[in-house]
Motif scaffolding. Structure first.
Motif, PDB file in Angstrom:
ATOM      1  N   UNK A  28      42.483  48.135  40.850  1.00 27.13           N
ATOM      2  CA  UNK A  28      43.899  48.354  40.597  1.00 27.13           C
ATOM      3  C   UNK A  28      44.295  49.752  41.031  1.00 27.13           C
ATOM      4  N   UNK A  29      45.591  49.919  41.301  1.00 24.51           N
ATOM      5  CA  UNK A  29      46.185  51.229  41.568  1.00 24.51           C
ATOM      6  C   UNK A  29      47.492  51.306  40.806  1.00 24.51           C
ATOM      7  N   UNK A  30      47.863  52.522  40.419  1.00 29.79           N
ATOM      8  CA  UNK A  30      49.051  52.745  39.593  1.00 29.79           C
ATOM      9  C   UNK A  30      50.081  53.597  40.318  1.00 29.79           C
ATOM     10  N   UNK A  31      51.335  53.308  40.051  1.00 32.92           N
ATOM     11  CA  UNK A  31      52.430  54.220  40.359  1.00 32.92           C
ATOM     12  C   UNK A  31      53.036  54.606  39.014  1.00 32.92           C
ATOM     13  N   UNK A  32      52.627  55.753  38.493  1.00 32.86           N
ATOM     14  CA  UNK A  32      53.053  56.150  37.154  1.00 32.86           C
ATOM     15  C   UNK A  32      54.548  56.399  37.075  1.00 32.86           C
ATOM     16  N   UNK A  33      55.125  56.876  38.171  1.00 35.79           N
ATOM     17  CA  UNK A  33      56.552  57.144  38.158  1.00 35.79           C
ATOM     18  C   UNK A  33      57.403  55.904  38.003  1.00 35.79           C
ATOM     19  N   UNK A  34      56.925  54.787  38.505  1.00 32.23           N
ATOM     20  CA  UNK A  34      57.669  53.528  38.415  1.00 32.23           C
ATOM     21  C   UNK A  34      57.063  52.566  37.395  1.00 32.23           C
ATOM     22  N   UNK A  35      55.985  53.017  36.694  1.00 36.21           N
ATOM     23  CA  UNK A  35      55.344  52.196  35.673  1.00 36.21           C
ATOM     24  C   UNK A  35      54.852  50.879  36.262  1.00 36.21           C
ATOM     25  N   UNK A  36      54.260  50.953  37.462  1.00 39.63           N
ATOM     26  CA  UNK A  36      53.771  49.765  38.143  1.00 39.63           C
ATOM     27  C   UNK A  36      52.253  49.817  38.284  1.00 39.63           C
ATOM     28  N   UNK A  37      51.650  48.635  38.282  1.00 36.33           N
ATOM     29  CA  UNK A  37      50.234  48.490  38.593  1.00 36.33           C
ATOM     30  C   UNK A  37      50.094  47.388  39.636  1.00 36.33           C
ATOM     31  N   UNK A  38      49.257  47.626  40.610  1.00 34.67           N
ATOM     32  CA  UNK A  38      48.939  46.617  41.624  1.00 34.67           C
ATOM     33  C   UNK A  38      47.457  46.310  41.538  1.00 34.67           C
ATOM     34  N   UNK A  39      47.133  45.029  41.559  1.00 31.59           N
ATOM     35  CA  UNK A  39      45.741  44.586  41.544  1.00 31.59           C
ATOM     36  C   UNK A  39      45.428  43.861  42.841  1.00 31.59           C
ATOM     37  N   UNK A  40      44.197  43.980  43.273  1.00 35.78           N
ATOM     38  CA  UNK A  40      43.732  43.266  44.461  1.00 35.78           C
ATOM     39  C   UNK A  40      42.443  42.532  44.138  1.00 35.78           C
ATOM     40  N   UNK A  41      42.294  41.366  44.728  1.00 32.42           N
ATOM     41  CA  UNK A  41      41.046  40.602  44.679  1.00 32.42           C
ATOM     42  C   UNK A  41      40.667  40.267  46.111  1.00 32.42           C
ATOM     43  N   UNK A  42      39.482  40.681  46.528  1.00 38.47           N
ATOM     44  CA  UNK A  42      39.015  40.458  47.894  1.00 38.47           C
ATOM     45  C   UNK A  42      37.701  39.690  47.833  1.00 38.47           C
ATOM     46  N   UNK A  43      37.696  38.502  48.422  1.00 33.86           N
ATOM     47  CA  UNK A  43      36.516  37.639  48.431  1.00 33.86           C
ATOM     48  C   UNK A  43      35.717  37.912  49.695  1.00 33.86           C
ATOM     49  N   UNK A  44      34.426  38.200  49.535  1.00 33.73           N
ATOM     50  CA  UNK A  44      33.526  38.383  50.666  1.00 33.73           C
ATOM     51  C   UNK A  44      32.492  37.271  50.703  1.00 33.73           C
ATOM     52  N   UNK A  45      32.046  36.947  51.909  1.00 33.35           N
ATOM     53  CA  UNK A  45      30.851  36.125  52.065  1.00 33.35           C
ATOM     54  C   UNK A  45      29.674  37.005  51.659  1.00 33.35           C
ATOM     55  N   UNK A  46      28.934  36.582  50.644  1.00 32.73           N
ATOM     56  CA  UNK A  46      27.890  37.449  50.102  1.00 32.73           C
ATOM     57  C   UNK A  46      26.772  37.717  51.107  1.00 32.73           C
ATOM     58  N   UNK A  47      26.578  36.814  52.071  1.00 28.05           N
ATOM     59  CA  UNK A  47      25.506  36.999  53.051  1.00 28.05           C
ATOM     60  C   UNK A  47      25.898  37.974  54.151  1.00 28.05           C
ATOM     61  N   UNK A  48      27.149  37.911  54.607  1.00 29.61           N
ATOM     62  CA  UNK A  48      27.583  38.731  55.744  1.00 29.61           C
ATOM     63  C   UNK A  48      28.477  39.893  55.345  1.00 29.61           C
ATOM     64  N   UNK A  49      29.043  39.839  54.149  1.00 29.11           N
ATOM     65  CA  UNK A  49      30.036  40.793  53.644  1.00 29.11           C
ATOM     66  C   UNK A  49      31.339  40.762  54.446  1.00 29.11           C
ATOM     67  N   UNK A  50      31.560  39.665  55.169  1.00 25.63           N
ATOM     68  CA  UNK A  50      32.838  39.479  55.824  1.00 25.63           C
ATOM     69  C   UNK A  50      33.886  38.985  54.851  1.00 25.63           C
ATOM     70  N   UNK A  51      35.152  39.328  55.107  1.00 23.56           N
ATOM     71  CA  UNK A  51      36.241  38.929  54.224  1.00 23.56           C
ATOM     72  C   UNK A  51      36.543  37.441  54.405  1.00 23.56           C
ATOM     73  N   UNK A  52      36.593  36.733  53.281  1.00 25.73           N
ATOM     74  CA  UNK A  52      36.912  35.302  53.265  1.00 25.73           C
ATOM     75  C   UNK A  52      38.367  35.080  52.866  1.00 25.73           C
ATOM     76  N   UNK A  53      38.832  35.813  51.874  1.00 26.45           N
ATOM     77  CA  UNK A  53      40.201  35.653  51.374  1.00 26.45           C
ATOM     78  C   UNK A  53      40.564  36.882  50.565  1.00 26.45           C
ATOM     79  N   UNK A  54      41.868  37.082  50.380  1.00 24.98           N
ATOM     80  CA  UNK A  54      42.319  38.195  49.547  1.00 24.98           C
ATOM     81  C   UNK A  54      43.674  37.854  48.949  1.00 24.98           C
TER      82      UNK A  54
END
Length: 243
Positions: free
Chosen positions: A48-74
């Protein structure tokens, strides 16, 4: 894909209620499952990352292929901060957005790696534990700093470990992921043993100190926050506070 997240109805609004929820949910932790082997299936980073001035939080979920560490989805989610800043209760600030990002993924996340703590927490119920119990997913915490726990410095070679202790109990491990570089601090969350959590952390750090899951989720949540409303001051969640 970015989801807009409201604060859930009934979400704890006081420290006392939040601590009570932690105590209630901690009884549901599963600590006797090994968890998936490293290098198999999917592995997902959340941050997560915050913008304290605007009282916002952004979350990210990034799926990797565990064997190759390539991005599958986000996926990302942005919403209002759901709880005040209280060390040991930071999961209550982050979880609505993190859960929404996970739910928006088009593929199963597999093992989830949190930028924070699991059992290495004052009440043995950090973000990784909390997220695992709510979702049923296997989870681990890999933190940048040891919070208030004591440890001896691991030996210099990559893969060296030292116990992370609280009141004489091993609650996690300091793990050296790069030769001679500051360790990361690994703790089990839900449905994963500490040995396996450390094995996953090593598998996810082929080139850098921090896991690829965390590196990618950190970059994505910062970008989502910037795109959510102009040039606010973006800050990452503190890896040294009990989450």
């Amino acid at each position: 894909m970015t989801t807009t997240v409201p604060i859930p109805d009934g979400w704890p609004g006081t420290e006392a209620r939040a601590r009570a929820v932690q105590e209630e949910l901690r009884a549901r932790l599963v600590r006797d499952e090994t968890g998936p082997p490293p290098g198999t299936g999917h592995v997902t980073g959340v941050d997560v990352a915050y913008d304290d001035g605007r009282d916002l939080v952004a979350a990210a979920a990034v799926v990797l292929d565990a064997a190759t560490l390539g991005v599958v989805a986000e996926a990302t989610a942005v919403g209002r901060v759901a709880f005040p800043y209280v060390p040991g209760l930071l999961a209550f600030r982050e979880l609505p957005a993190v859960l929404a990002a996970l739910e928006a993924l088009p593929v199963p996340p597999g093992l989830v790696v949190c930028d924070g703590y699991g059992l290495a927490h004052p009440r043995r119920f950090g973000l990784a534990c909390h997220l695992g119990v709510l979702t049923g997913l296997p989870t681990v915490g890999v933190a940048k700093n040891p919070f208030a726990f004591t440890y001896d410095d691991p030996a210099a070679p990559r893969g060296s470990t030292a116990p992370l202790r609280a009141d004489g109990e091993e609650v996690g491990r300091a793990l050296r992921t790069r030769d001679g570089v500051k360790p990361v601090f690994v703790s089990a969350g839900h449905r994963v043993t500490l040995d396996n959590a450390c094995a996953h952390a090593l598998a996810l750090t082929p080139a850098y100190r921090l896991p690829e899951t965390t590196r990618r989720a950190d970059a994505l949540c910062r970008r989502a926050l910037r795109e959510a409303g102009g040039a606010g001051a973006v800050s990452a969640a503190a890896g040294g506070s009990a989450r």
